[in-house]
Write a protein that holds these residues in place. Structure first.
Motif, PDB file in Angstrom:
ATOM      1  N   SER A 203       0.750  -1.078  -0.226  1.00  0.00           N
ATOM      2  CA  SER A 203      -0.023   0.112   0.149  1.00  0.00           C
ATOM      3  C   SER A 203       1.053   1.334  -0.054  1.00  0.00           C
TER       4      SER A 203
ATOM      5  N   LEU B 284       2.624   1.730  -3.407  1.00  0.00           N
ATOM      6  CA  LEU B 284       1.443   2.278  -4.434  1.00  0.00           C
ATOM      7  C   LEU B 284       1.273   3.730  -4.225  1.00  0.00           C
ATOM      8  N   VAL B 285       1.104   4.029  -2.938  1.00  0.00           N
ATOM      9  CA  VAL B 285       0.894   5.380  -2.770  1.00  0.00           C
ATOM     10  C   VAL B 285       2.093   6.281  -3.430  1.00  0.00           C
ATOM     11  N   GLU B 286       3.127   5.937  -3.030  1.00  0.00           N
ATOM     12  CA  GLU B 286       4.360   6.707  -3.512  1.00  0.00           C
ATOM     13  C   GLU B 286       4.377   6.427  -5.009  1.00  0.00           C
ATOM     14  N   LEU B 287       4.151   5.326  -5.855  1.00  0.00           N
ATOM     15  CA  LEU B 287       4.006   5.477  -7.089  1.00  0.00           C
ATOM     16  C   LEU B 287       3.043   6.288  -7.920  1.00  0.00           C
ATOM     17  N   LEU B 288       2.081   6.345  -7.186  1.00  0.00           N
ATOM     18  CA  LEU B 288       0.906   7.108  -7.677  1.00  0.00           C
ATOM     19  C   LEU B 288       1.218   8.778  -7.537  1.00  0.00           C
ATOM     20  N   ALA B 289       1.845   8.859  -6.763  1.00  0.00           N
ATOM     21  CA  ALA B 289       2.115  10.466  -6.045  1.00  0.00           C
ATOM     22  C   ALA B 289       3.289  10.803  -7.291  1.00  0.00           C
ATOM     23  N   SER B 290       4.298   9.883  -7.570  1.00  0.00           N
ATOM     24  CA  SER B 290       5.418  10.138  -8.334  1.00  0.00           C
ATOM     25  C   SER B 290       4.715  10.313  -9.869  1.00  0.00           C
ATOM     26  N   ILE B 291       3.781   9.360 -10.298  1.00  0.00           N
ATOM     27  CA  ILE B 291       3.220   9.646 -11.549  1.00  0.00           C
ATOM     28  C   ILE B 291       2.481  10.964 -11.613  1.00  0.00           C
ATOM     29  N   ALA B 292       1.481  11.190 -10.791  1.00  0.00           N
ATOM     30  CA  ALA B 292       0.888  12.410 -10.756  1.00  0.00           C
ATOM     31  C   ALA B 292       1.557  13.398 -10.834  1.00  0.00           C
TER      32      ALA B 292
END
Length: 120
Positions: free
Chosen positions: A29, A32-40
């Motif tokens: 989890s 995933l939070v870090e990856l999504l923040a980086s992608i955004a």
């Protein structure tokens, strides 16, 4: 997050995983939070600045430099040649028969003669 030996064998080239590169394994989890923040964040920057800030990193990592490619769209050949780079707007730069062209996903946008010092 941890690649087993069988997965590494199927990949067929050097690969790494989070477990190999971390002293403490994060939760899925948290990862995933870090990856999504980086992608955004990256998408926001791309939206503001375009491809130009990402160009050098792309040039250092892409697999097509110096290789012959054929670009097609809807089963129609739109360009072919040797990949010689990428423009700041993201157009793929190709060399073919002494001419250079820059092609986007939509169409070929320009063609120019190769300078004497460049391969063609």
């Amino acid at each position: 997050m941890r690649l087993g030996a069988s997965v590494r064998e199927r990949i067929g080239r050097p690969a790494t995983d989070v477990a190999t590169n971390s002293t403490a394994m994060p939760s899925r989890s948290a990862m995933l939070v870090e990856l999504l923040a980086s992608i955004a964040s990256t998408l926001e920057r791309f939206s503001r600045e375009g491809f130009a800030p990402f160009r050098q990193a792309w040039l250092e990592r892409h697999a097509w430099q110096g290789r012959r490619v054929v670009l097609s769209q809807a089963d129609r050949r739109v360009a072919e040649g040797e990949v010689v780079g990428i423009a700041e707007d993201g157009a793929l730069e190709l060399a073919s028969g002494g001419e250079y062209s820059a092609s986007t996903a939509a169409s070929s946008r320009s063609v120019w003669k190769a300078p004497e010092s460049m391969p063609g």
